[in-house]
Design a protein around this motif. Structure first.
Motif, short mmCIF file in Angstrom:
data_model
loop_
_atom_site.label_atom_id
_atom_site.label_comp_id
_atom_site.label_asym_id
_atom_site.label_seq_id
_atom_site.Cartn_x
_atom_site.Cartn_y
_atom_site.Cartn_z
N ALA A 23 0.94 -1.17 -0.22
CA ALA A 23 -0.04 -0.04 -0.02
C ALA A 23 1.04 1.22 -0.07
CB ALA A 23 -1.12 -0.09 1.16
N ARG A 24 0.31 2.32 -0.50
CA ARG A 24 1.21 3.54 -0.65
C ARG A 24 1.36 4.13 0.68
NH1 ARG A 24 2.12 6.24 -5.33
NH2 ARG A 24 1.08 5.68 -6.98
N SER A 25 0.64 3.73 1.71
CA SER A 25 0.74 4.13 3.34
C SER A 25 2.11 3.43 3.82
CB SER A 25 -0.52 4.03 3.85
OG SER A 25 -0.85 2.63 4.03
N ASP A 26 2.44 2.33 3.32
CA ASP A 26 3.38 1.36 3.79
C ASP A 26 4.84 2.18 3.70
OD1 ASP A 26 5.15 -0.46 4.60
OD2 ASP A 26 4.59 -2.00 3.10
N ARG A 27 5.12 2.55 4.99
CA ARG A 27 6.62 3.32 5.28
C ARG A 27 7.45 2.57 5.37
NH1 ARG A 27 5.68 6.64 2.12
NH2 ARG A 27 7.60 7.82 2.75
N SER A 28 7.65 0.95 5.30
CA SER A 28 8.63 0.11 5.54
C SER A 28 9.79 0.53 4.20
CB SER A 28 8.39 -1.29 5.45
OG SER A 28 7.60 -1.73 4.16
N ALA A 29 10.95 -0.09 4.52
CA ALA A 29 12.03 -0.08 3.59
C ALA A 29 11.63 -0.50 2.33
CB ALA A 29 13.41 -0.45 4.03
N ILE A 30 10.95 -1.68 2.44
CA ILE A 30 10.51 -2.39 0.80
C ILE A 30 9.40 -1.53 0.37
CG2 ILE A 30 9.42 -4.45 0.02
CD1 ILE A 30 12.28 -4.97 0.81
#
Length: 403
Positions: A23-30
């Motif tokens: 998701a665009r909200s995913d702020r993980s490195a990947i």
């Protein structure tokens, strides 16, 4: 009226995100990497790697039999391992920030040069050249890893020199270039020397150095290349074979031409090629001709198209970058990949003398495969859509238009 379901009420953007891995909200490195990297480029490279694996399975049995190796798919299995490792290197390096790209290039260049210096003492000699060092059954060619590191470093030095802060960037860049050239000619490896010289010249020009300097470099390069004909017997032999094929043994290039012609439009069929049975370098330098014989002109055009997409798309994105270093370094890396592909294709088509240079991601070879993963990984890291990376008006909107 029937009440709308939650799925029907979902916004179009949310539905679109459902088709992506993150998701665009995913702020993980990947997650951040996935939404900022050039995913079209990743797809094209993945397709090239897959094509290389297919050709490895086609050429491996004949190569194994020729070298008295019991496992007919020895080279194919190793190519799969190299391909997986190259893909991992590409993904990891494409996550780097700009500072890490610079630091990595410096240490890679330093280590590669150190190994190249040690080659006369520790290296493995093959076909009259000492270009490899044996590491537990794996032949490492340090010059392959030196190339992308060199391009990043010279772009960095050119950009520093243009800031007018007293850094002799052009002088340092030439030193960084001349050291590996001297070591390559000692091996000897004229093909790699020509490749890095041409790419260095392209970077030199893209960095905004006066045209007179670029032309001067070109004259010196041509003179230097011409001198190798008189100084290096194997270079003279290859040139003579190319210019006077009726007076020399041109078995490999002749067989390559015959194989390409026999493949016609759609090829003889998987496993039906005959070139791979008689040519020592069929699975390496002449892998393209193996594919052309078994899969036809369609295969040849597919490979050329994929490389064209990589270079053209890469140069377009590099041109839109706002930072001079990032722009020149990324463009130089894409030029490096494109020139190496052009040289190998030209050799297979008997347009230039043989160079002993692999076709990126297609030819068998661990060092080449891993180094190409590094090269495009660094290029993708520099062209990621970071805040302020792209020029106003051409930034995230246009750079992300085809993401």
């Amino acid at each position: 009226m029937t009440a709308a379901t939650p799925d029907q009420n979902r916004a179009p953007a949310s539905r679109a995100q459902a088709h992506h891995a993150f998701a665009r909200s995913d702020r993980s490195a990947i997650g951040v990497w996935w939404w900022t990297v050039d995913r079209w480029m990743l797809g094209v490279v993945a397709l090239l790697i897959a094509v290389g694996v297919v050709i490895a399975f086609a050429a491996s049995p004949a190569a194994a039999a020729r070298m008295n190796i019991g496992d007919p798919f020895h080279f194919a299995v190793r190519q799969c391992v190299f391909a997986a490792a190259a893909a991992a290197i590409l993904v990891v390096t494409s996550m780097f920030d700009v500072k890490t790209v610079k630091r990595s290039a410096f240490f890679i260049w330093l280590i590669a040069i150190a190994v190249m210096v040690a080659l006369p003492f520790l290296g493995h000699n093959a076909k009259g050249a000492t270009r490899w060092i044996e590491l537990g059954g794996f032949s490492l060619q340090p010059s392959e890893f030196m190339k992308p590191a060199l391009i990043v470093l010279v772009a960095w030095m050119f950009s520093e020199g243009q800031k007018g802060q007293g850094v002799p960037g052009v002088s340092i860049a030439f030193a960084l270039y001349l050291i590996p050239v001297a070591l390559l000619l000692m091996q000897p490896d004229v093909g790699q020397t020509v490749l890095i010289t041409a790419t260095f010249g392209a970077v030199f020009w893209m960095a905004g150095v006066p045209l007179s300097w670029v032309m001067g470099l070109g004259v010196v390069a041509v003179a230097g290349l011409g001198s190798t004909y008189f100084l290096l017997p194997h270079v003279a032999s290859r040139v003579d074979k190319f210019l006077q094929p009726d007076k020399a043994d041109t078995h490999q290039v002749d067989a390559a031409r015959v194989a390409q012609a026999a493949g016609r439009l759609f090829g003889r069929g998987p496993g039906e090629g005959v070139l791979k049975r008689s040519i020592p370098d069929a699975h390496t330098d002449f892998a393209l001709s193996v594919g052309a014989e078994e899969f036809g002109l369609v295969f040849l055009m597919l490979v050329v198209t994929l490389f064209t997409i990589i270079v053209v798309r890469g140069l377009y994105r590099a041109m839109k970058l706002s930072d001079p270093f990032e722009q020149v370094a990324a463009a130089g890396l894409f030029v490096l990949v494109g020139l190496q592909a052009i040289i190998n294709v030209a050799v297979n088509l008997d347009m230039i003398p043989t160079k002993g240079m692999t076709l990126p991601f297609i030819s068998y070879g661990g060092s080449s495969m891993l180094a190409m993963g590094l090269t495009l990984g660094l290029a993708l890291a520099l062209t990621r859509r970071r805040p302020g990376a792209y020029t106003v008006g051409e930034g995230l909107a246009k750079a992300g238009a085809f993401a």
